[in-house]
Structure formats: structure tokens, C-alpha cells
Scaffold this motif. Sequence first.
Motif, PDB file in Angstrom:
ATOM      1  N   CYS A 153      55.452 -24.212   2.371  1.00 38.34           N
ATOM      2  CA  CYS A 153      54.662 -24.883   1.388  1.00 38.34           C
ATOM      3  C   CYS A 153      55.820 -26.349   0.999  1.00 38.34           C
ATOM      4  O   CYS A 153      55.222 -27.162   0.589  1.00 38.34           O
ATOM      5  N   GLY A 154      57.104 -26.179   1.393  1.00 40.81           N
ATOM      6  CA  GLY A 154      57.879 -27.297   1.040  1.00 40.81           C
ATOM      7  C   GLY A 154      58.440 -27.492  -0.176  1.00 40.81           C
ATOM      8  O   GLY A 154      59.297 -28.415  -0.321  1.00 40.81           O
ATOM      9  N   LYS A 155      58.154 -26.400  -0.968  1.00 41.48           N
ATOM     10  CA  LYS A 155      58.646 -26.329  -2.536  1.00 41.48           C
ATOM     11  C   LYS A 155      60.203 -25.974  -2.473  1.00 41.48           C
ATOM     12  O   LYS A 155      60.558 -24.975  -1.614  1.00 41.48           O
ATOM     13  N   SER A 156      60.810 -26.684  -3.332  1.00 43.17           N
ATOM     14  CA  SER A 156      62.256 -26.217  -3.553  1.00 43.17           C
ATOM     15  C   SER A 156      62.159 -24.967  -4.582  1.00 43.17           C
ATOM     16  O   SER A 156      61.296 -24.732  -5.654  1.00 43.17           O
ATOM     17  N   VAL A 157      63.203 -24.253  -4.385  1.00 42.53           N
ATOM     18  CA  VAL A 157      63.512 -23.138  -5.056  1.00 42.53           C
ATOM     19  C   VAL A 157      64.808 -22.838  -5.675  1.00 42.53           C
ATOM     20  O   VAL A 157      65.669 -23.307  -4.982  1.00 42.53           O
ATOM     21  N   PRO A 158      65.163 -22.180  -6.758  1.00 41.89           N
ATOM     22  CA  PRO A 158      66.406 -21.782  -7.080  1.00 41.89           C
ATOM     23  C   PRO A 158      67.189 -21.127  -6.015  1.00 41.89           C
ATOM     24  O   PRO A 158      66.633 -20.192  -5.574  1.00 41.89           O
ATOM     25  N   HIS A 207      59.224 -16.729  -0.115  1.00 38.98           N
ATOM     26  CA  HIS A 207      59.029 -17.710  -1.429  1.00 38.98           C
ATOM     27  C   HIS A 207      58.105 -16.600  -2.234  1.00 38.98           C
ATOM     28  O   HIS A 207      56.915 -16.409  -1.740  1.00 38.98           O
ATOM     29  N   GLU A 208      58.272 -16.590  -3.492  1.00 39.99           N
ATOM     30  CA  GLU A 208      57.613 -15.669  -4.350  1.00 39.99           C
ATOM     31  C   GLU A 208      56.089 -16.423  -4.460  1.00 39.99           C
ATOM     32  O   GLU A 208      55.102 -15.727  -4.792  1.00 39.99           O
ATOM     33  N   GLY A 209      56.078 -17.630  -4.289  1.00 42.42           N
ATOM     34  CA  GLY A 209      54.537 -18.322  -4.554  1.00 42.42           C
ATOM     35  C   GLY A 209      53.616 -18.404  -3.400  1.00 42.42           C
ATOM     36  O   GLY A 209      52.698 -17.804  -3.791  1.00 42.42           O
ATOM     37  N   CYS A 210      54.223 -18.559  -2.320  1.00 41.74           N
ATOM     38  CA  CYS A 210      53.405 -18.521  -1.209  1.00 41.74           C
ATOM     39  C   CYS A 210      53.651 -17.479  -0.102  1.00 41.74           C
ATOM     40  O   CYS A 210      52.676 -17.381   0.696  1.00 41.74           O
ATOM     41  N   GLY A 211      54.693 -16.971  -0.213  1.00 39.12           N
ATOM     42  CA  GLY A 211      54.928 -15.831   0.590  1.00 39.12           C
ATOM     43  C   GLY A 211      55.575 -16.644   1.823  1.00 39.12           C
ATOM     44  O   GLY A 211      56.191 -15.752   2.773  1.00 39.12           O
ATOM     45  N   GLY A 212      55.956 -17.840   2.107  1.00 35.08           N
ATOM     46  CA  GLY A 212      56.508 -18.391   3.065  1.00 35.08           C
ATOM     47  C   GLY A 212      58.218 -18.190   3.421  1.00 35.08           C
ATOM     48  O   GLY A 212      58.796 -17.840   2.166  1.00 35.08           O
ATOM     49  N   PRO A 213      58.558 -18.211   4.406  1.00 35.75           N
ATOM     50  CA  PRO A 213      60.004 -17.988   4.524  1.00 35.75           C
ATOM     51  C   PRO A 213      60.759 -19.187   3.808  1.00 35.75           C
ATOM     52  O   PRO A 213      60.431 -20.305   4.137  1.00 35.75           O
ATOM     53  N   LEU A 214      61.998 -18.992   3.224  1.00 38.66           N
ATOM     54  CA  LEU A 214      62.870 -19.964   2.690  1.00 38.66           C
ATOM     55  C   LEU A 214      64.055 -20.324   3.639  1.00 38.66           C
ATOM     56  O   LEU A 214      64.361 -19.400   4.541  1.00 38.66           O
ATOM     57  N   ARG A 215      64.534 -21.319   3.454  1.00 38.60           N
ATOM     58  CA  ARG A 215      65.845 -21.828   4.184  1.00 38.60           C
ATOM     59  C   ARG A 215      66.859 -22.728   3.080  1.00 38.60           C
ATOM     60  O   ARG A 215      66.395 -23.554   2.479  1.00 38.60           O
TER      61      ARG A 215
END
Length: 238
Positions: A128-133, A143-151
Motif C-alpha cells: 500500500c506504500g504507507k510508512s510505518v514505525p 503491515h498490520e494495516g493491509c497485510g502487505g510485506p514491509l521493507r
Amino acid sequence: MTEQEALAIQFIQQAKHLVFMTGAGVSVPSGIPDYRSLDGVYAGFEAPEYLLSHTCLKREPEKFYQFVKNLYHPEAQPNVIHQVMAELERTKEVAVITQNIDSLHQQAGQKNLIEFHGSLYHVYCQQCGKSVPVTSYLDDDFHEGCGGPLRPDVVLYEEGLDENNVQHAIRQVMQADTIVVVGTSLRVYPFAGLLDYRSPDAKVILVNKEATQVSRDTLTVLGDATKFFEKIKKSEKK
């Protein structure tokens, strides 16, 4: 104080447009290991470059995640090198171009900062492209929001550099009357190639534990960079 140190400090004090180029050696005094030394990040791994590659991220994301977590040192604090660079920015035109991805320059308060290879502390969701802490990423790479992989927003092997960062860095080097290279052997390109854009009249100072080969005459300060920057700090107070 050696003759080289005294002359280097004089150049830094007289500089009107000062550029620092920094590498892993700047962060080692903060407790962050470098990459290729005997006890560095890569020690004990057969293919560390693969583990930090785009291919590994896509094909074996769990393996990538487990390795990249070794790069985080949230307890690390800026040392005197970071601090002096940030302090100099308050009194003159200063830019820092760093290979480091630990954000310690930012923590020290550096404003005009180019993180040439990105930062471990900027994390986003690939879906989703959102930044996370970063704390969320260290707990879970989804990602807790959409379930997508973080990097983390760092340049991996096989990935291209941010062209805006490259152009910004080139402009800073072209404008500099004094360039101070600290804590890097200048073997990684295109970072090392930035020096090719310097003005013929620009002074170049190398601060490193070992001598570094560059194409034109430079002033070299060999030894512990923290001790040299302590001397700069004392000279600024006089």
C-alpha cells in the motif's frame, strides 16, 4: 597535534562551502559494526551480498528479514564526529553525504543531509506504500494495516540509487571549496565517484585509519577520527 591535523582544521575553519562524505567508520565508535572487517556485519555469512539483494527480498523474504534485522542498533547514539558536523552547520554552509543507513547524522541534528543509500529507519509497505514505525518492522515484517510485506527504504544490491539524491550530491560536491572524506575507503561506487565532480580548486581532506588512493593531491589525516574531531571541537571553542 600533527602538522596534517593543524592544516586540516585550518582548511575546515576557513571553508565557505564544506562537504563531508562519510562511511561506516564514522558509526563504528557509536557501536555499529562495519561490513567487511573480521567482526563486521558480513562475518560468518557465505553470501551476505545476496542476503541484502533485491532478489533475496523477493524470492526469500524471510531470509532477507532475518539478516537485515542484524543491521539495526537502536541503542546507538551519535558520536563526536556526527555532533561536530552538525555543529559546524550552525555557523557555515555544510552538507553531509553519507553511505551510512543508520540515521545517526539525522539524530545529531544534521539538516543538509543526503543519505546516499537510504535509511533503515524509513520503513514502508510494499503493497500500500504507507510508512510505518521501525519498531513495527522489527516486530513483524508484514503491515498490520493491509497485510502487505514491509521493507526498509535502503538501496539493495541490484537496485538503482535515488536519482534525486545522486544529483543533489553532485551539486554539493561541485559547489564545495573543501571536502572532508571520513571513515570510508572510497571503494564503493558510485559514491566514491562523487569526488570526480569536485572543483579543481577544492581542498580534499581524508580522515581514515588507513591511506586511501584518490586521483589528485589530498591532505591525509591518518588515525582515529574521533580524536581528530575532538580537536576540531576544541578549536571551534577558542
